[in-house]
Structure formats: C-alpha cells, structure tokens
Design a protein around this motif. Structure first.
Motif, PDB file in Angstrom:
ATOM      1  N   ALA A  21       0.863  -1.186   0.000  1.00 33.27           N
ATOM      2  CA  ALA A  21       0.000   0.000   0.000  1.00 33.27           C
ATOM      3  C   ALA A  21       0.900   1.238   0.000  1.00 33.27           C
ATOM      4  O   ALA A  21       1.889   1.295   0.726  1.00 33.27           O
ATOM      5  CB  ALA A  21      -0.893  -0.003   1.237  1.00 33.27           C
ATOM      6  N   GLY A  22       0.583   2.196  -0.830  1.00 35.37           N
ATOM      7  CA  GLY A  22       1.382   3.421  -0.896  1.00 35.37           C
ATOM      8  C   GLY A  22       2.472   3.392  -1.942  1.00 35.37           C
ATOM      9  O   GLY A  22       3.047   4.435  -2.275  1.00 35.37           O
ATOM     10  N   ALA A  23       2.775   2.208  -2.461  1.00 38.34           N
ATOM     11  CA  ALA A  23       3.863   2.114  -3.449  1.00 38.34           C
ATOM     12  C   ALA A  23       3.503   2.847  -4.736  1.00 38.34           C
ATOM     13  O   ALA A  23       2.331   2.956  -5.104  1.00 38.34           O
ATOM     14  CB  ALA A  23       4.175   0.659  -3.759  1.00 38.34           C
ATOM     15  N   VAL A  24       4.533   3.342  -5.413  1.00 35.31           N
ATOM     16  CA  VAL A  24       4.365   3.950  -6.731  1.00 35.31           C
ATOM     17  C   VAL A  24       4.955   2.992  -7.758  1.00 35.31           C
ATOM     18  O   VAL A  24       6.056   2.473  -7.565  1.00 35.31           O
ATOM     19  CB  VAL A  24       5.073   5.319  -6.798  1.00 35.31           C
ATOM     20  N   VAL A  25       4.206   2.743  -8.813  1.00 34.60           N
ATOM     21  CA  VAL A  25       4.657   1.833  -9.863  1.00 34.60           C
ATOM     22  C   VAL A  25       5.022   2.663 -11.088  1.00 34.60           C
ATOM     23  O   VAL A  25       4.167   3.370 -11.642  1.00 34.60           O
ATOM     24  CB  VAL A  25       3.555   0.807 -10.212  1.00 34.60           C
ATOM     25  N   LEU A  26       6.284   2.605 -11.484  1.00 32.30           N
ATOM     26  CA  LEU A  26       6.759   3.359 -12.651  1.00 32.30           C
ATOM     27  C   LEU A  26       6.834   2.401 -13.834  1.00 32.30           C
ATOM     28  O   LEU A  26       7.725   1.552 -13.898  1.00 32.30           O
ATOM     29  CB  LEU A  26       8.128   3.972 -12.353  1.00 32.30           C
ATOM     30  N   ASP A  27       5.886   2.527 -14.741  1.00 33.60           N
ATOM     31  CA  ASP A  27       5.802   1.590 -15.866  1.00 33.60           C
ATOM     32  C   ASP A  27       6.483   2.172 -17.101  1.00 33.60           C
ATOM     33  O   ASP A  27       6.150   3.264 -17.550  1.00 33.60           O
ATOM     34  CB  ASP A  27       4.337   1.280 -16.192  1.00 33.60           C
ATOM     35  N   ALA A  28       7.418   1.401 -17.661  1.00 26.65           N
ATOM     36  CA  ALA A  28       8.200   1.886 -18.806  1.00 26.65           C
ATOM     37  C   ALA A  28       7.818   1.177 -20.102  1.00 26.65           C
ATOM     38  O   ALA A  28       8.501   1.313 -21.113  1.00 26.65           O
ATOM     39  CB  ALA A  28       9.687   1.685 -18.521  1.00 26.65           C
ATOM     40  N   THR A  29       6.724   0.440 -20.064  1.00 25.90           N
ATOM     41  CA  THR A  29       6.365  -0.384 -21.226  1.00 25.90           C
ATOM     42  C   THR A  29       5.971   0.448 -22.445  1.00 25.90           C
ATOM     43  O   THR A  29       5.232   1.416 -22.323  1.00 25.90           O
ATOM     44  CB  THR A  29       5.166  -1.285 -20.886  1.00 25.90           C
ATOM     45  N   SER A  30       6.464   0.056 -23.598  1.00 25.98           N
ATOM     46  CA  SER A  30       5.994   0.619 -24.868  1.00 25.98           C
ATOM     47  C   SER A  30       5.346  -0.510 -25.657  1.00 25.98           C
ATOM     48  O   SER A  30       5.940  -1.576 -25.796  1.00 25.98           O
ATOM     49  CB  SER A  30       7.154   1.182 -25.678  1.00 25.98           C
ATOM     50  N   PRO A  31       4.155  -0.289 -26.174  1.00 28.10           N
ATOM     51  CA  PRO A  31       3.450  -1.367 -26.882  1.00 28.10           C
ATOM     52  C   PRO A  31       3.974  -1.568 -28.304  1.00 28.10           C
ATOM     53  O   PRO A  31       3.229  -1.427 -29.274  1.00 28.10           O
ATOM     54  CB  PRO A  31       1.991  -0.901 -26.852  1.00 28.10           C
ATOM     55  N   LEU A  32       5.255  -1.910 -28.401  1.00 24.51           N
ATOM     56  CA  LEU A  32       5.855  -2.124 -29.721  1.00 24.51           C
ATOM     57  C   LEU A  32       5.246  -3.353 -30.383  1.00 24.51           C
ATOM     58  O   LEU A  32       4.899  -4.333 -29.714  1.00 24.51           O
ATOM     59  CB  LEU A  32       7.369  -2.312 -29.585  1.00 24.51           C
ATOM     60  N   ALA A  33       5.163  -3.288 -31.709  1.00 26.37           N
ATOM     61  CA  ALA A  33       4.551  -4.379 -32.466  1.00 26.37           C
ATOM     62  C   ALA A  33       5.404  -5.640 -32.458  1.00 26.37           C
ATOM     63  O   ALA A  33       4.948  -6.698 -32.907  1.00 26.37           O
ATOM     64  CB  ALA A  33       4.278  -3.924 -33.902  1.00 26.37           C
ATOM     65  N   THR A  34       6.614  -5.572 -31.936  1.00 21.65           N
ATOM     66  CA  THR A  34       7.437  -6.772 -31.786  1.00 21.65           C
ATOM     67  C   THR A  34       6.719  -7.812 -30.924  1.00 21.65           C
ATOM     68  O   THR A  34       7.001  -9.002 -31.034  1.00 21.65           O
ATOM     69  CB  THR A  34       8.784  -6.422 -31.113  1.00 21.65           C
ATOM     70  N   ALA A  35       5.805  -7.352 -30.085  1.00 25.52           N
ATOM     71  CA  ALA A  35       5.030  -8.276 -29.247  1.00 25.52           C
ATOM     72  C   ALA A  35       4.241  -9.282 -30.082  1.00 25.52           C
ATOM     73  O   ALA A  35       3.943 -10.383 -29.622  1.00 25.52           O
ATOM     74  CB  ALA A  35       4.070  -7.496 -28.346  1.00 25.52           C
ATOM     75  N   VAL A  36       3.914  -8.915 -31.319  1.00 30.01           N
ATOM     76  CA  VAL A  36       3.141  -9.807 -32.186  1.00 30.01           C
ATOM     77  C   VAL A  36       3.884 -10.073 -33.494  1.00 30.01           C
ATOM     78  O   VAL A  36       3.275 -10.307 -34.541  1.00 30.01           O
ATOM     79  CB  VAL A  36       1.734  -9.226 -32.483  1.00 30.01           C
ATOM     80  N   GLY A  37       5.213 -10.024 -33.404  1.00 27.05           N
ATOM     81  CA  GLY A  37       6.017 -10.344 -34.582  1.00 27.05           C
ATOM     82  C   GLY A  37       6.214  -9.178 -35.537  1.00 27.05           C
ATOM     83  O   GLY A  37       6.723  -9.353 -36.639  1.00 27.05           O
ATOM     84  N   GLY A  38       5.815  -7.963 -35.108  1.00 31.15           N
ATOM     85  CA  GLY A  38       5.981  -6.778 -35.957  1.00 31.15           C
ATOM     86  C   GLY A  38       7.341  -6.139 -35.767  1.00 31.15           C
ATOM     87  O   GLY A  38       8.243  -6.732 -35.168  1.00 31.15           O
ATOM     88  N   ARG A  39       7.479  -4.928 -36.244  1.00 35.93           N
ATOM     89  CA  ARG A  39       8.750  -4.212 -36.213  1.00 35.93           C
ATOM     90  C   ARG A  39       8.805  -3.261 -35.022  1.00 35.93           C
ATOM     91  O   ARG A  39       7.759  -2.756 -34.595  1.00 35.93           O
ATOM     92  CB  ARG A  39       8.899  -3.396 -37.500  1.00 35.93           C
ATOM     93  N   PRO A  40      10.011  -2.948 -34.529  1.00 33.85           N
ATOM     94  CA  PRO A  40      10.107  -2.095 -33.335  1.00 33.85           C
ATOM     95  C   PRO A  40       9.781  -0.622 -33.589  1.00 33.85           C
ATOM     96  O   PRO A  40       9.757   0.154 -32.650  1.00 33.85           O
ATOM     97  CB  PRO A  40      11.564  -2.285 -32.880  1.00 33.85           C
ATOM     98  N   TRP A  41       9.551  -0.246 -34.842  1.00 30.83           N
ATOM     99  CA  TRP A  41       9.115   1.141 -35.103  1.00 30.83           C
ATOM    100  C   TRP A  41       7.606   1.181 -35.383  1.00 30.83           C
ATOM    101  O   TRP A  41       7.076   2.188 -35.806  1.00 30.83           O
ATOM    102  CB  TRP A  41       9.900   1.771 -36.253  1.00 30.83           C
ATOM    103  N   GLN A  42       6.944   0.059 -35.116  1.00 37.02           N
ATOM    104  CA  GLN A  42       5.480   0.008 -35.215  1.00 37.02           C
ATOM    105  C   GLN A  42       4.915  -0.201 -33.820  1.00 37.02           C
ATOM    106  O   GLN A  42       5.529  -0.873 -32.996  1.00 37.02           O
ATOM    107  CB  GLN A  42       5.060  -1.167 -36.111  1.00 37.02           C
TER     108      GLN A  42
END
Lengths: 230, 230
Positions: free
Chosen positions: B92-113
C-alpha cells in the motif's frame, strides 16, 4: 521556392507563411474564401516585409506548381473536405506537407486528446484522398503557432518529417531549414505520422501544466540531422 | 529510496538499476527466475560500485515497500502476466513506474510500429490489472538502454511522466532527477501515456535512419521542468 499555405489564415498557417516569406520563398496564402486569403496576405506582407499573395485554396495549390510545396495547416475536422477541394489543383511533382494533428477537438473533445484516424494518421488520410500522384510529407506537429508568429525570435523546436519518398522529404526539409532555429529529423515512412501527429496533444498538455505557450521538442543524440545518408 | 526494478535483467532495466544504485538508492533487481535476479545484481554491483540485491519479481516488488518505487521494464508481450504475478506483492502506498511501450514486436511486428492496447496504453493496462490501490506512473519511454548503461556519460534525454496522482509523479520524478543529465516533464494524466509510449518507436525509427543507438528527446520552452506549480 513556390509555396502554398492552405489554411493560411489560421494561426499556425499564418505563422508559417510569415516565416517562409521572410526566408525568401514565393508564398501564396490559401483560404476557403478568396477574399480572406487576399486580406491575410496583405497583413502578412506587412509583418514579414515581403510580398505574399492570397487567394482560395485551389488557386493557391495550383500556384505552388510541380516544383513547389503545398503546406496544409487545417483543423482535422475540415481536413478531408479541404483535400477533396484541392485535389484536382495539385500539380504533378508537387510535394504536400501536411501538418494536421487529429486532436479530439474535431469531435468536441479536448486538445490534449487525440483520435485515431481510419487510415492510421491524418497524413495517410490525406494521401488516400490525393491518390498515388502527389507525395505527402507529414510534419510541423511540434511547432507552436505562437513560436512561428514571433518573428523577433528563433523557433526552438525540431520538425519530425515522415514520408515514403526521400526526395519529397528533403524538399519539405529545405523549407524548414530556412527558418531560423528549426531543424528537421527524418522519422521514417509516412505511417510514422501515427506517432508524430499526437505530439501536438502532448505539447498542449505540457503547455497547460506549466502555463507556457510554446513548449517544443528537440531530438538529441547526433550533432546534425536533416537528410540521412541512407 | 527503496526501488525494485522488475525485468531488471533486460537491457533497459539493467541500465536503470545501475543508474539508481549509483545514485544511492537501495535497488532490488527482480526477474522471473530468482537465481537470474541474483546473478544480475552481482554483476550490477560490480559495475555500479554499489550493492544491489536480486530475487524474483514478487520478492523485489515487496522489497520496495510502501514508500518506494516499483519500476517495471518488461516487453509488452509479457507485461500483463508480470503485473498479475506481482499484484499481491505491491505494498500500500507504493508507486509503480511503468516503462512499457506497446511495440509491435510483441506480435512479430517491427520495433518502429506500435499496437494500440485495449485500455488505451500499456500503463493504463497496468493500472487496470493492479486495481485502485497502487498508483501507476508512465515514463522512461524516451530513454535508450544504451544510454542508461553507459555510466561514463550523462543521459541526454528527458523523461515524460504521465500519472493521475501528482504525488506519485513527483516520487518517480525524484528518482529521475538523481540520474545525471535526466529531467522529467509532467505530461498530464496517465492516459497521456497513449501519446508518450509510442515515442519509443519513433526513436527506434530515427536510430535506424541515422545509424545511431541512443537518440532522445529534450522538451524546450522553459528553463526548468519537474514538479509544476499546479
């Protein structure tokens, strides 16, 4: 260079017209209404200390010719209609520099919110309407109207250019390089406008938080940008 | 401050862990596998000249406590699963710093998509999984792993922070300010991550065009950023 500024009576377009005229280009301001275009050009000529022309959007587009640039600075709500109105006037070889950001204000939303255009970006919508001939370059989303209009100081922000055609990107880049303080960065293909266009909303949000009017972007990591070796 | 770096064995997380340990924070590297977390911490301790701990993701999350920050630096493909695995360990009280970028590499796409996450942004997905308690801050999308790992030079890029809770944003900002060269900009509410996260893809595209590894962003228009007066 011959340059048309479509929507040149708006704050962003008027500022761009001033800067380009000051840099020595032959600028024609286009408006839906030819009389407003003429009025705006007279006012701009006085401020820039250089002669600008003014007419309707189709007339201005034609005046840019095939070696020029047609800069389109219009709100997203009217973008499609305006492209349909100038489509037949775009000369073969012309480069179209689209500055549209798909802000949610188009549908009654806030200027720090963005819509996702059907084609992916407003610039891709422009290309879809114009068809295969004219080459669309997306850019200027990171340049505040206030910064363009303040002729007494340099513009402190980089322009992110996205286009499929390298030569078109370089031609638009030439215009940008001629404005004191402005540089252009090659951000890749036209579809990268999907990422670049929403930056207007991010800057609006930053301006709002910090109570400033012309926050901007600078890209770092290299001394010089502009045309890449590729 | 007590800081967990979830996914701290990856290039971005490892670089962040190094920088934060060097700045004097108590850093715990989390990994799916506790042994890999320990190994990574040993290597980081040597490089940073400061002692880091390492364990599994849930253990590291718990170690950050309620006054600390849980930084999450994981690929988009595994983000939801990792958030589910740490959810019960977030104090409780923690701060979560999320750095995720939804790059298309997640589904086999390119990192500039980029993909458009169902919740609008990866950070909003994180908040949805964690529920109402923990406060998610989106940030670090504009910071290259290479720049973080190069301890011999300052990081030349600004961090765009988006969060609904100003105090949480300021706590994450404190971490960022402690890294030489880095500043943070208050970009508004968490939903602004929809615009900020795709910037990773834009920088990947710029890196690719100009054959550089660590292009970055600087926001201009004001001498100082950080916490706004608002």
């Amino acid at each position: 260079m011959d340059v048309a500024v479509i929507g040149g009576t708006g704050a962003e377009g008027f500022g761009l017209a001033l800067r380009l005229a000051k840099a020595g280009h032959r600028v024609t301001i286009g408006s839906r209404d030819a009389d407003r275009g003429t009025e705006s050009a007279a006012k701009a000529s006085e401020l820039a200390g250089a002669a600008l022309e003014g007419t309707d959007n189709a007339g201005a587009t034609a005046a840019a010719g095939g070696d020029g640039v047609v800069a389109v600075t219009v709100p997203y709500a009217g973008q499609a209609e305006i492209y349909r109105s100038i489509k037949d006037a775009v000369a073969a070889g012309a480069v179209v520099l689209d500055a549209t950001s798909p802000l949610a204000t188009a549908v009654g939303g806030r200027p720090w919110q963005v819509l996702r255009p059907w084609h992916g970006s407003a610039a891709e919508q422009a290309q879809a309407i114009l068809g295969e001939g004219p080459r669309v370059v997306a850019g200027l989303h990171t340049i505040a109207a206030e910064a363009l209009q303040a002729l007494d100081r340099d513009v402190d922000s980089d322009v992110l250019l996205c286009a499929d055609d390298p030569e078109a990107k370089a031609r638009a880049g030439t215009l940008i390089e001629g404005i004191p303080g402005m540089r252009w960065i090659d951000c890749g293909r036209l579809e990268m406008a999907r990422v670049a266009e929403p930056l207007t909303a991010l800057l609006v949000s930053i301006n709002r938080t910090y109570k400033v009017k012309d926050s901007g972007f600078r890209i770092v990591g290299r001394d010089a940008w502009g045309a890449s070796a590729r």
